[in-house]
Scaffold this motif. Sequence first.
Motif, PDB file in Angstrom:
ATOM      1  N   GLU A  63       0.865  -1.338  -0.101  1.00 56.92           N
ATOM      2  CA  GLU A  63       0.125   0.173   0.163  1.00 56.92           C
ATOM      3  C   GLU A  63       0.978   1.300   0.007  1.00 56.92           C
ATOM      4  O   GLU A  63       1.879   1.297   0.674  1.00 56.92           O
ATOM      5  CB  GLU A  63      -0.942   0.060   1.166  1.00 56.92           C
ATOM      6  N   GLN A 103       1.294   4.796   1.418  1.00 53.75           N
ATOM      7  CA  GLN A 103       0.817   5.415   2.458  1.00 53.75           C
ATOM      8  C   GLN A 103       0.833   6.849   2.140  1.00 53.75           C
ATOM      9  O   GLN A 103      -0.373   7.494   2.719  1.00 53.75           O
ATOM     10  CB  GLN A 103       1.747   5.253   3.526  1.00 53.75           C
ATOM     11  N   GLU A 157      -0.173   5.562  11.792  1.00 52.76           N
ATOM     12  CA  GLU A 157      -1.172   5.324  10.668  1.00 52.76           C
ATOM     13  C   GLU A 157      -0.574   3.926  10.065  1.00 52.76           C
ATOM     14  O   GLU A 157      -1.524   2.874   9.710  1.00 52.76           O
ATOM     15  CB  GLU A 157      -1.237   6.273   9.617  1.00 52.76           C
ATOM     16  N   LYS A 212      -1.349   1.153  12.666  1.00 54.89           N
ATOM     17  CA  LYS A 212      -2.814   0.962  12.739  1.00 54.89           C
ATOM     18  C   LYS A 212      -3.280   0.053  11.507  1.00 54.89           C
ATOM     19  O   LYS A 212      -3.916  -0.974  11.672  1.00 54.89           O
ATOM     20  CB  LYS A 212      -3.583   2.376  12.750  1.00 54.89           C
ATOM     21  N   ARG A 213      -2.674   0.416  10.515  1.00 51.63           N
ATOM     22  CA  ARG A 213      -3.029  -0.389   9.288  1.00 51.63           C
ATOM     23  C   ARG A 213      -2.461  -1.842   9.073  1.00 51.63           C
ATOM     24  O   ARG A 213      -3.320  -2.700   8.793  1.00 51.63           O
ATOM     25  CB  ARG A 213      -2.461   0.378   7.918  1.00 51.63           C
ATOM     26  N   GLU A 242      -5.088  -3.733  11.409  1.00 50.08           N
ATOM     27  CA  GLU A 242      -6.149  -3.923  10.685  1.00 50.08           C
ATOM     28  C   GLU A 242      -6.066  -5.066   9.689  1.00 50.08           C
ATOM     29  O   GLU A 242      -6.987  -6.005   9.319  1.00 50.08           O
ATOM     30  CB  GLU A 242      -6.604  -2.909   9.907  1.00 50.08           C
ATOM     31  N   LEU A 243      -4.844  -5.277   9.066  1.00 56.10           N
ATOM     32  CA  LEU A 243      -4.577  -6.380   8.084  1.00 56.10           C
ATOM     33  C   LEU A 243      -4.204  -7.571   8.708  1.00 56.10           C
ATOM     34  O   LEU A 243      -4.043  -8.799   8.115  1.00 56.10           O
ATOM     35  CB  LEU A 243      -3.496  -5.920   7.043  1.00 56.10           C
TER      36      LEU A 243
END
Length: 250
Positions: free
Chosen positions: A166, A168, A182, A185-186, A189-190
């Motif tokens: 990804e 960013q 961030e 955090k990502r 989430e993954l």
Amino acid sequence: MRYGCGRRRIGREYKRRVVLTDNTAITKPHHTGHRKRLRERFLAGGPEALADYELLEMILFPAKPIGDVKPMAKDLLKSLGSFGKVLFATPIELMKVEGVNEAAVVAIKVAKAAAERLLKEEVADRPVIKSWTQLLDYCRIHIGSNQNEEFHVLFLNQKLELIVDERQQKGTINHTPVYPREVVKRALELGAASLILAHNHPSGDVNPSKADVEVTKQIIDAARPLGIEVHDHLIIGAKKHFSFKSKGLI
């Protein structure tokens, strides 16, 4: 019927002149058969058998089914500087070159997308740490020749396989803002177990800045308490790369 052959110069082009016995003539463009010869050389010797402008010609063939695309290919390379920079150029930049239309832009962008997708599949099909060469190739074609900095995070599972790559942030020619919270955090989430950071330096100088070193430290410090490992931070240039891990900075 007998034929006589000669060549006469017309403007900047050579055209082949076939003379019939009744003194009539059929003039053929100098590039007659050129596409067929290029295809045959490519099939026989692979891409190494072709110069950069010739490979670019083959990419452009579908955009101009009839006629000579060699001048366009050479003008693209001259204007933008290299084969890689042609692939990474924006549509606006490409269309500044004489003869380049929307069909030519699409042909060039499809070639880049195909190469990028192939390399991404090779990286995704095996543990990233064990396919380091493919990973570097993927990063080079993905962001190596971009004109603005981009900061990417490759999120990996427990088997070190790629979950997702990804972007960013996208910045200017020499700066990209990155927010460690961030990134972490990502990762949560993954369900990522580890990360590889990667960003490009459009200048070609792949040495890390103080900001690069600091943001790497911040991401490591934010990820460690959560059991997320940062394997490396790669700085990618068009021809070179810098690995924080191999240089002892991680």
